[in-house]
Design a protein around this motif. Structure first.
Motif, mmCIF file in Angstrom:
data_model
loop_
_atom_site.group_PDB
_atom_site.id
_atom_site.type_symbol
_atom_site.label_atom_id
_atom_site.label_comp_id
_atom_site.label_asym_id
_atom_site.label_seq_id
_atom_site.Cartn_x
_atom_site.Cartn_y
_atom_site.Cartn_z
ATOM 1 N N SER A 107 52.251 -5.996 14.059
ATOM 2 C CA SER A 107 51.376 -4.826 14.058
ATOM 3 C C SER A 107 49.988 -5.234 14.537
ATOM 4 O O SER A 107 49.550 -6.357 14.317
ATOM 5 C CB SER A 107 51.286 -4.222 12.664
ATOM 6 O OG SER A 107 50.674 -5.128 11.780
ATOM 7 N N LEU A 108 49.328 -4.343 15.211
ATOM 8 C CA LEU A 108 47.989 -4.613 15.714
ATOM 9 C C LEU A 108 46.957 -4.029 14.765
ATOM 10 O O LEU A 108 47.107 -2.902 14.297
ATOM 11 C CB LEU A 108 47.816 -3.997 17.105
ATOM 12 C CG LEU A 108 48.772 -4.514 18.170
ATOM 13 C CD1 LEU A 108 48.597 -3.724 19.448
ATOM 14 C CD2 LEU A 108 48.553 -5.983 18.415
ATOM 15 N N MET B 79 18.194 -8.199 7.326
ATOM 16 C CA MET B 79 19.170 -8.578 8.344
ATOM 17 C C MET B 79 20.594 -8.406 7.844
ATOM 18 O O MET B 79 21.540 -8.553 8.594
ATOM 19 C CB MET B 79 18.947 -10.025 8.776
ATOM 20 C CG MET B 79 17.659 -10.223 9.526
ATOM 21 S SD MET B 79 17.479 -11.879 10.238
ATOM 22 C CE MET B 79 18.036 -12.955 8.967
ATOM 23 N N GLY B 80 20.758 -8.114 6.559
ATOM 24 C CA GLY B 80 22.098 -7.930 6.018
ATOM 25 C C GLY B 80 22.809 -9.221 5.679
ATOM 26 O O GLY B 80 24.023 -9.264 5.597
ATOM 27 N N VAL B 81 22.047 -10.286 5.455
ATOM 28 C CA VAL B 81 22.644 -11.559 5.100
ATOM 29 C C VAL B 81 23.020 -11.509 3.630
ATOM 30 O O VAL B 81 22.235 -11.131 2.788
ATOM 31 C CB VAL B 81 21.665 -12.727 5.363
ATOM 32 C CG1 VAL B 81 22.267 -14.030 4.912
ATOM 33 C CG2 VAL B 81 21.284 -12.755 6.825
ATOM 34 N N GLY B 82 24.218 -11.869 3.322
ATOM 35 C CA GLY B 82 24.676 -11.872 1.936
ATOM 36 C C GLY B 82 26.157 -12.162 1.881
ATOM 37 O O GLY B 82 26.781 -12.511 2.877
ATOM 38 N N GLU B 83 26.723 -12.013 0.696
ATOM 39 C CA GLU B 83 28.147 -12.230 0.536
ATOM 40 C C GLU B 83 28.889 -11.039 1.119
ATOM 41 O O GLU B 83 28.506 -9.903 0.918
ATOM 42 C CB GLU B 83 28.488 -12.373 -0.934
ATOM 43 C CG GLU B 83 27.903 -13.605 -1.581
ATOM 44 C CD GLU B 83 28.274 -13.685 -3.045
ATOM 45 O OE1 GLU B 83 29.270 -13.063 -3.455
ATOM 46 O OE2 GLU B 83 27.565 -14.369 -3.769
ATOM 47 N N GLY B 84 29.958 -11.299 1.825
ATOM 48 C CA GLY B 84 30.709 -10.205 2.419
ATOM 49 C C GLY B 84 32.192 -10.303 2.127
ATOM 50 O O GLY B 84 32.720 -11.380 1.897
ATOM 51 N N VAL B 85 32.833 -9.178 2.099
ATOM 52 C CA VAL B 85 34.283 -9.105 1.946
ATOM 53 C C VAL B 85 34.803 -8.139 2.994
ATOM 54 O O VAL B 85 34.056 -7.302 3.511
ATOM 55 C CB VAL B 85 34.699 -8.634 0.538
ATOM 56 C CG1 VAL B 85 34.276 -9.624 -0.524
ATOM 57 C CG2 VAL B 85 34.141 -7.268 0.235
ATOM 58 N N GLY B 86 36.052 -8.238 3.313
ATOM 59 C CA GLY B 86 36.603 -7.345 4.313
ATOM 60 C C GLY B 86 38.100 -7.165 4.167
ATOM 61 O O GLY B 86 38.764 -7.900 3.440
ATOM 62 N N ALA C 205 46.691 -5.576 6.952
ATOM 63 C CA ALA C 205 47.274 -6.454 7.969
ATOM 64 C C ALA C 205 47.597 -7.840 7.407
ATOM 65 O O ALA C 205 48.589 -8.448 7.786
ATOM 66 C CB ALA C 205 46.341 -6.570 9.170
ATOM 67 N N GLN C 206 46.783 -8.341 6.495
ATOM 68 C CA GLN C 206 46.990 -9.679 5.947
ATOM 69 C C GLN C 206 48.293 -9.773 5.161
ATOM 70 O O GLN C 206 48.869 -10.835 5.035
ATOM 71 C CB GLN C 206 45.830 -10.080 5.017
ATOM 72 C CG GLN C 206 44.502 -10.167 5.693
ATOM 73 C CD GLN C 206 43.728 -8.856 5.635
ATOM 74 O OE1 GLN C 206 44.287 -7.771 5.544
ATOM 75 N NE2 GLN C 206 42.419 -8.949 5.707
ATOM 76 N N ARG C 207 48.786 -8.653 4.612
ATOM 77 C CA ARG C 207 49.982 -8.663 3.778
ATOM 78 C C ARG C 207 51.221 -8.156 4.508
ATOM 79 O O ARG C 207 52.296 -8.099 3.932
ATOM 80 C CB ARG C 207 49.742 -7.817 2.534
ATOM 81 C CG ARG C 207 48.560 -8.364 1.742
ATOM 82 C CD ARG C 207 48.667 -8.284 0.280
ATOM 83 N NE ARG C 207 49.938 -8.733 -0.232
ATOM 84 C CZ ARG C 207 50.536 -8.157 -1.262
ATOM 85 N NH1 ARG C 207 50.001 -7.133 -1.851
ATOM 86 N NH2 ARG C 207 51.684 -8.611 -1.704
ATOM 87 N N GLY C 208 51.059 -7.721 5.762
ATOM 88 C CA GLY C 208 52.213 -7.246 6.520
ATOM 89 C C GLY C 208 52.854 -6.033 5.873
ATOM 90 O O GLY C 208 52.172 -5.161 5.351
#
Length: 85
Positions: free
Chosen positions: A5-6, A27-34, A51-54
């Protein structure tokens, strides 16, 4: 051979730490999650998946964008604030 899958959406959230200086916060520097969301075929149609879990990352059927956004929001909140869950 299965067709991969794309990814169609990449949702990111950032939390800026309080001890950083003002310029870093601007600048938005900090911890990030996605999370990356893709579309995969399911019996009876198509569905949004992490997508990470298919195929195990099922979120909601396609066509219900608001429900998909709510699921992604919950995933990001859980990653950003794990002690609150």
């Amino acid at each position: 051979m299965p067709i991969p899958s794309l990814p169609i959406v990449q949702a990111l959230a950032r939390r800026v730490r309080g001890h950083q200086n003002r310029a870093a916060r601007q600048m938005g520097v900090g911890e990030g999650v996605g999370v990356v969301v893709s579309v995969r075929a399911v019996p009876g149609g198509w569905a949004y998946h992490r997508a990470q879990r298919g195929r195990f990352g099922y979120l909601v059927p396609c066509g219900d964008v608001e429900a998909a956004a709510e699921q992604v929001d919950l995933l990001l909140k859980h990653r950003m604030f794990p002690p609150t869950w």
